[in-house]
Design an enzyme around this catalytic site. Sequence first.
Site, PDB file in Angstrom:
ATOM      1  N   LYS A  97     -45.988 -23.552  -1.769  1.00 31.72           N
ATOM      2  CA  LYS A  97     -46.799 -22.363  -2.061  1.00 31.72           C
ATOM      3  C   LYS A  97     -47.519 -22.613  -3.384  1.00 31.72           C
ATOM      4  O   LYS A  97     -46.926 -22.483  -4.454  1.00 31.72           O
ATOM      5  CB  LYS A  97     -45.878 -21.146  -2.164  1.00 31.72           C
ATOM      6  CG  LYS A  97     -46.489 -19.836  -1.774  1.00 31.72           C
ATOM      7  CD  LYS A  97     -47.743 -19.421  -2.510  1.00 31.72           C
ATOM      8  CE  LYS A  97     -47.505 -18.963  -3.918  1.00 31.72           C
ATOM      9  NZ  LYS A  97     -48.753 -18.615  -4.659  1.00 31.72           N
ATOM     10  N   GLY A 146     -43.750 -22.644 -13.477  1.00 33.70           N
ATOM     11  CA  GLY A 146     -44.660 -21.555 -13.835  1.00 33.70           C
ATOM     12  C   GLY A 146     -44.184 -20.877 -15.099  1.00 33.70           C
ATOM     13  O   GLY A 146     -43.451 -21.468 -15.908  1.00 33.70           O
ATOM     14  N   GLU A 171     -41.792 -15.639 -17.534  1.00 31.15           N
ATOM     15  CA  GLU A 171     -41.699 -14.267 -17.012  1.00 31.15           C
ATOM     16  C   GLU A 171     -41.445 -14.275 -15.496  1.00 31.15           C
ATOM     17  O   GLU A 171     -40.527 -13.616 -14.999  1.00 31.15           O
ATOM     18  CB  GLU A 171     -43.020 -13.556 -17.331  1.00 31.15           C
ATOM     19  CG  GLU A 171     -43.036 -12.098 -17.017  1.00 31.15           C
ATOM     20  CD  GLU A 171     -44.466 -11.556 -17.046  1.00 31.15           C
ATOM     21  OE1 GLU A 171     -45.297 -12.086 -17.809  1.00 31.15           O
ATOM     22  OE2 GLU A 171     -44.735 -10.617 -16.281  1.00 31.15           O
ATOM     23  N   GLY A 199     -40.393 -16.828 -13.772  1.00 32.74           N
ATOM     24  CA  GLY A 199     -39.121 -17.537 -13.565  1.00 32.74           C
ATOM     25  C   GLY A 199     -37.937 -16.579 -13.615  1.00 32.74           C
ATOM     26  O   GLY A 199     -37.014 -16.652 -12.793  1.00 32.74           O
ATOM     27  N   GLU A 250     -38.941 -24.671 -13.991  1.00 31.60           N
ATOM     28  CA  GLU A 250     -39.659 -25.407 -15.048  1.00 31.60           C
ATOM     29  C   GLU A 250     -40.649 -24.427 -15.638  1.00 31.60           C
ATOM     30  O   GLU A 250     -41.666 -24.111 -15.010  1.00 31.60           O
ATOM     31  CB  GLU A 250     -40.376 -26.627 -14.446  1.00 31.60           C
ATOM     32  CG  GLU A 250     -39.443 -27.629 -13.791  1.00 31.60           C
ATOM     33  CD  GLU A 250     -38.600 -28.402 -14.796  1.00 31.60           C
ATOM     34  OE1 GLU A 250     -39.026 -28.545 -15.958  1.00 31.60           O
ATOM     35  OE2 GLU A 250     -37.503 -28.859 -14.410  1.00 31.60           O
ATOM     36  N   CYS A 305     -48.053 -27.029 -20.234  1.00 33.29           N
ATOM     37  CA  CYS A 305     -46.816 -26.449 -20.768  1.00 33.29           C
ATOM     38  C   CYS A 305     -46.358 -27.160 -22.037  1.00 33.29           C
ATOM     39  O   CYS A 305     -45.804 -26.537 -22.935  1.00 33.29           O
ATOM     40  CB  CYS A 305     -45.723 -26.508 -19.713  1.00 33.29           C
ATOM     41  SG  CYS A 305     -45.501 -28.152 -19.012  1.00 33.29           S
ATOM     42  N   GLU A 316     -46.100 -18.097 -25.964  1.00 39.58           N
ATOM     43  CA  GLU A 316     -46.938 -19.147 -25.384  1.00 39.58           C
ATOM     44  C   GLU A 316     -48.339 -18.569 -25.147  1.00 39.58           C
ATOM     45  O   GLU A 316     -48.495 -17.601 -24.407  1.00 39.58           O
ATOM     46  CB  GLU A 316     -46.338 -19.610 -24.054  1.00 39.58           C
ATOM     47  CG  GLU A 316     -47.141 -20.739 -23.414  1.00 39.58           C
ATOM     48  CD  GLU A 316     -46.599 -21.139 -22.044  1.00 39.58           C
ATOM     49  OE1 GLU A 316     -46.407 -20.250 -21.192  1.00 39.58           O
ATOM     50  OE2 GLU A 316     -46.386 -22.348 -21.831  1.00 39.58           O
TER      51      GLU A 316
END
Length: 483
Positions: free
Chosen positions: A171, A224, A227, A229, A246, A280, A376
Amino acid sequence: MERDAMNWIAGEWAGKPVLASSDPSNGETLGRFVSSNTQDADAAVSAARHTFDHTTWAQDARRRQDVLLRWAQALELSVEPLAELLTHENGKTIGQARGEMRAAISEVRYYAGLARHIAGHVIEPEPGTISTMLREAAGVAAIIVPWNAPAVLLVRSLAPALAAGCTAIVKPAAQTSLITAAMIRCLDQPALPAGAVNLLLENGAEAAARLVESADVDVISFTGSTEVGKRIMRAAADSMKRLSLELGGKSCCLVFEDSDVKAIAPRLARAATIISGQQCTAARRILVHVSKADQMRDELVKALASLKVGPGIDPASDIGALIDAASRDAVQTTVERACDLADRVLLRGTSSGPGAFLSPTLVEHGEPHAFFCQDEIFGPFVTLETFVTEKEAVEKANNTVFGLSASVWTHDSARAFRIARALRDGTVWINDHNRLFAEAETGGYRQSGLGRLHGYDALADFTEIKHICVGAGVLEGIEVLGS
Ligand code: NAD
């Protein structure tokens, strides 16, 4: 290269491509993709489940290696059009897109090799009792991928999942549906059983959320934001899935007084603006020894200001467009808020159109709890901070909820190792930044995630260890010693 993208479920390409995917550098529509719903998600799960439960895919390591090698070959045959599509759909520079495609192909080959060595172990815990630890495929894996590096992040989950013997549902993020579908089409080959790999496209997360809840999905491999996650972790609790997460980061670069600031400032500038600051592991906070602060200020401003912002497809561009106009606007608003609060604004980024362009911003700040030293900010934004002692440098760097990556810049190798050990991050580079390899495990401490991808350990996210115990006894005539 065909651009419109359909779902791939149980070996059939299906659905009507209705949603537009566009080039963030000029807003032009590149192609269309399917809008999936929960029924599509259920169909993909049922196909993956059926193939896992009713074929020998999980036991046929040679076939899995063959499929992965053929995938690598098919990707290689189309590497240039794939890199161009990646640049057009994501905005990143063509050099970065070519590098990403090469890394992805190399990683498929790495896991093709490992597919033939998913080894367990055997011990004899007591005389005549044989314990076999088999490393078995975990089952159906749902692989949820973000848009920032859609090729390599797809491969670093899907390749170990297939190598381990899982079946999968992929996805991608809506913004990079076309490049993902183009890569998955390269997997459409006779050796791959129908349903072993399925693709679900959507705008939003309705189908993705269904995968997370489904009792028939055994593993979620998610890359991703922290939040989302956390949301996935909560939603997956009832069905007790294996989770590989991750997540976000806020990477620090610790620059000591023996560093050659003039030489490293351009490297830090590139580390901060890779994929327009949407990586990231991108350099977010430059912590410099106070004795080098003046020089770092000047050199970093010079280096960041010299980077050319422009369409990723133009080889002269150093920084391409952000993923879309909405992200660019959100990042710019946050950056302006940071500029209002920071001690000094050393370089102020500006947006330019019609594409989603934003040039880099550099602020200096003394208080490490400021939101822009903590959160971030997924764009070309960097902070400059100072330190006096090693201890202070490490404390400032560790003062965050994230723990993804960091770099240490010094010629003193003992100091480099000492600092690397003290940092609470999954990856630490010495005199370098953003170097990732198929062979080397990557992942986060703390709120940067769970589990590791890349390397042999990635297989752990897609396998279970089964203990098979047999009481074989000892040969007649052999004395069993008492306790
Ligand atoms: P995101 O979390 O918004 O979305 C990632 C994926 O999750 C997309 O495919 C999205 O459709 C899907 N998703 C969204 N809501 C969901 C839900 N409720 N349930 C299931 N799936 C859902 O992230 P993004 O904006 O696409 O990517 C940027 C983030 O990814 C940054 O935080 C970045 O640091 C992180 N990232 C981490 C790594 C790493 O290796 N740690 C690598 C790349 C990106």
